[in-house]
Design a protein around this motif. Structure first.
Motif, PDB file in Angstrom:
ATOM      1  N   ILE A 138       2.214   1.008  -1.540  1.00  0.00           N
ATOM      2  CA  ILE A 138       2.376   1.204  -2.595  1.00  0.00           C
ATOM      3  C   ILE A 138       3.509   1.753  -3.339  1.00  0.00           C
ATOM      4  CG2 ILE A 138       1.881   3.253  -4.267  1.00  0.00           C
ATOM      5  CD1 ILE A 138      -0.590   3.998  -2.550  1.00  0.00           C
ATOM      6  N   GLN A 139       5.130   2.304  -2.604  1.00  0.00           N
ATOM      7  CA  GLN A 139       6.546   2.130  -2.991  1.00  0.00           C
ATOM      8  C   GLN A 139       6.891   0.906  -2.888  1.00  0.00           C
ATOM      9  OE1 GLN A 139       5.635   4.559  -4.679  1.00  0.00           O
ATOM     10  NE2 GLN A 139       8.022   4.705  -3.923  1.00  0.00           N
ATOM     11  N   ALA A 140       6.368  -0.234  -1.590  1.00  0.00           N
ATOM     12  CA  ALA A 140       7.321  -0.861  -1.821  1.00  0.00           C
ATOM     13  C   ALA A 140       6.806  -2.456  -1.462  1.00  0.00           C
ATOM     14  CB  ALA A 140       8.597  -0.553  -0.480  1.00  0.00           C
ATOM     15  N   GLY A 141       5.664  -2.047  -1.948  1.00  0.00           N
ATOM     16  CA  GLY A 141       4.931  -3.405  -1.546  1.00  0.00           C
ATOM     17  C   GLY A 141       5.117  -4.125  -0.100  1.00  0.00           C
ATOM     18  N   LEU A 142       4.033  -5.158  -0.160  1.00  0.00           N
ATOM     19  CA  LEU A 142       4.055  -5.647   1.709  1.00  0.00           C
ATOM     20  C   LEU A 142       5.229  -5.802   1.748  1.00  0.00           C
ATOM     21  CD1 LEU A 142       0.538  -7.163   1.515  1.00  0.00           C
ATOM     22  CD2 LEU A 142       0.864  -4.952   1.860  1.00  0.00           C
ATOM     23  N   GLN A 143       5.644  -5.486   2.946  1.00  0.00           N
ATOM     24  CA  GLN A 143       6.568  -6.314   3.732  1.00  0.00           C
ATOM     25  C   GLN A 143       6.210  -6.724   5.328  1.00  0.00           C
ATOM     26  OE1 GLN A 143      10.190  -3.791   3.196  1.00  0.00           O
ATOM     27  NE2 GLN A 143      10.221  -3.708   1.186  1.00  0.00           N
ATOM     28  N   PRO A 144       6.368  -8.355   5.044  1.00  0.00           N
ATOM     29  CA  PRO A 144       5.634  -7.899   6.150  1.00  0.00           C
ATOM     30  C   PRO A 144       5.822  -7.436   7.694  1.00  0.00           C
ATOM     31  CG  PRO A 144       5.786 -10.326   5.533  1.00  0.00           C
ATOM     32  CD  PRO A 144       6.964  -8.858   4.419  1.00  0.00           C
ATOM     33  N   LEU A 145       7.037  -7.728   7.929  1.00  0.00           N
ATOM     34  CA  LEU A 145       7.561  -7.248   9.627  1.00  0.00           C
ATOM     35  C   LEU A 145       8.244  -5.506  10.127  1.00  0.00           C
ATOM     36  CD1 LEU A 145       8.923  -8.294  12.486  1.00  0.00           C
ATOM     37  CD2 LEU A 145      11.290  -8.041  10.895  1.00  0.00           C
ATOM     38  N   PRO A 146       8.051  -5.036   8.759  1.00  0.00           N
ATOM     39  CA  PRO A 146       7.531  -3.558   9.353  1.00  0.00           C
ATOM     40  C   PRO A 146       6.505  -2.841   9.576  1.00  0.00           C
ATOM     41  CG  PRO A 146       9.210  -3.767   6.889  1.00  0.00           C
ATOM     42  CD  PRO A 146       9.236  -5.125   7.809  1.00  0.00           C
ATOM     43  N   MET A 147       6.265  -3.664   8.560  1.00  0.00           N
ATOM     44  CA  MET A 147       4.093  -3.435   8.070  1.00  0.00           C
ATOM     45  C   MET A 147       3.486  -3.641   9.339  1.00  0.00           C
ATOM     46  SD  MET A 147       3.964  -2.389   5.391  1.00  0.00           S
ATOM     47  CE  MET A 147       4.811  -1.952   3.801  1.00  0.00           C
ATOM     48  N   LEU A 148       3.502  -4.219   9.964  1.00  0.00           N
ATOM     49  CA  LEU A 148       3.395  -5.124  10.825  1.00  0.00           C
ATOM     50  C   LEU A 148       3.867  -4.179  12.500  1.00  0.00           C
ATOM     51  CD1 LEU A 148       1.774  -7.825  11.627  1.00  0.00           C
ATOM     52  CD2 LEU A 148       3.142  -9.439  12.488  1.00  0.00           C
ATOM     53  N   ALA A 149       5.073  -4.704  12.221  1.00  0.00           N
ATOM     54  CA  ALA A 149       5.099  -3.324  13.737  1.00  0.00           C
ATOM     55  C   ALA A 149       4.651  -1.771  13.566  1.00  0.00           C
ATOM     56  CB  ALA A 149       6.350  -3.231  13.740  1.00  0.00           C
ATOM     57  N   THR A 150       4.365  -1.571  11.998  1.00  0.00           N
ATOM     58  CA  THR A 150       3.321   0.293  11.932  1.00  0.00           C
ATOM     59  C   THR A 150       2.263  -0.491  12.310  1.00  0.00           C
ATOM     60  OG1 THR A 150       5.316   0.372   9.979  1.00  0.00           O
ATOM     61  CG2 THR A 150       3.254   1.442  10.368  1.00  0.00           C
ATOM     62  N   VAL A 151       1.546  -1.406  11.571  1.00  0.00           N
ATOM     63  CA  VAL A 151       0.197  -1.455  11.887  1.00  0.00           C
ATOM     64  C   VAL A 151      -0.090  -1.880  13.710  1.00  0.00           C
ATOM     65  CG1 VAL A 151      -1.954  -3.554  12.268  1.00  0.00           C
ATOM     66  CG2 VAL A 151      -0.614  -2.805  10.563  1.00  0.00           C
ATOM     67  N   ALA A 152       1.085  -2.050  14.769  1.00  0.00           N
ATOM     68  CA  ALA A 152       0.341  -2.483  15.890  1.00  0.00           C
ATOM     69  C   ALA A 152       0.603  -0.776  16.418  1.00  0.00           C
ATOM     70  CB  ALA A 152       1.937  -3.728  15.948  1.00  0.00           C
ATOM     71  N   ALA A 153       2.014  -0.185  16.157  1.00  0.00           N
ATOM     72  CA  ALA A 153       2.542   0.975  16.615  1.00  0.00           C
ATOM     73  C   ALA A 153       0.559   1.892  16.497  1.00  0.00           C
ATOM     74  CB  ALA A 153       3.757   1.819  15.705  1.00  0.00           C
TER      75      ALA A 153
END
Length: 177
Positions: A138-153
């Motif tokens: 919501i705050q920063a939009g989709l940012q693939p790398l950090p979002m992917l790492a977060t989903v993996a965690a």
């Protein structure tokens, strides 16, 4: 060192008291992890609001920290399963009804939350991670790398949380099965 006078409690009772104290400590650690999750999540939300560009990294930091807490939570739960099984053996020697460890499974808490601790507790751990991720999007939009790492965690955390620790039924070498 064991007392030698005739009024000293037998070793089993001392061990029973010690193991119950350890069980309570492990329960306290688990509860502390859950309680500390809320202020940590609140701090993450505040960082995400004040510094939107860092929102994905704040979500990742929270997710990794909560995941580490979940691993500690799982470890404590696994040891509690072992302690409870052993305590039941010791308690059976001293009380025909077996005490608290035997009574508890026969008298579960009624209602949705009491009967669904497996879902509710793990839901707090995983739900807070998902909330941090959603807030980052919501705050920063989709940012693939950090979002992917977060989903993996989150996936790694879910994997370990959903492995329900069970008591081993394997015989102990050198002891009658």
């Amino acid at each position: 060192m064991q007392p030698t006078d005739a009024t000293a409690p037998p070793f089993d009772l001392l061990e029973l008291q010690s193991l119950r104290a350890e069980l309570l400590l492990r329960m306290a650690v688990q509860n502390l992890i859950l309680v500390l999750l809320l202020p940590l999540l609140l701090a993450t939300f505040i960082v995400q609001l004040i510094l939107p560009a860092t929102a994905p990294l704040a979500a990742l930091g929270f997710t990794v920290t909560a995941g580490a807490g979940a691993l500690i939570w799982c470890h404590q739960g696994a040891r509690q399963v072992q302690l409870k099984a052993y305590l039941m053996l010791l308690a059976a020697r001293h009380t025909p009804d077996g005490g608290w460890e035997s009574w508890l499974p026969d008298h579960p808490i009624g209602g949705r939350l009491g009967s669904r601790w497996f879902i509710s507790t793990k839901g707090v751990l995983l739900g807070s991670q998902a909330a941090a991720l959603v807030a980052a999007i919501i705050q920063a939009g989709l940012q693939p790398l950090p979002m992917l790492a977060t989903v993996a965690a989150i996936a790694v955390t879910a994997f370990f949380l959903l492995l329900n620790p069970k008591e081993s039924t394997a015989p102990i070498p050198g002891r009658p099965g």
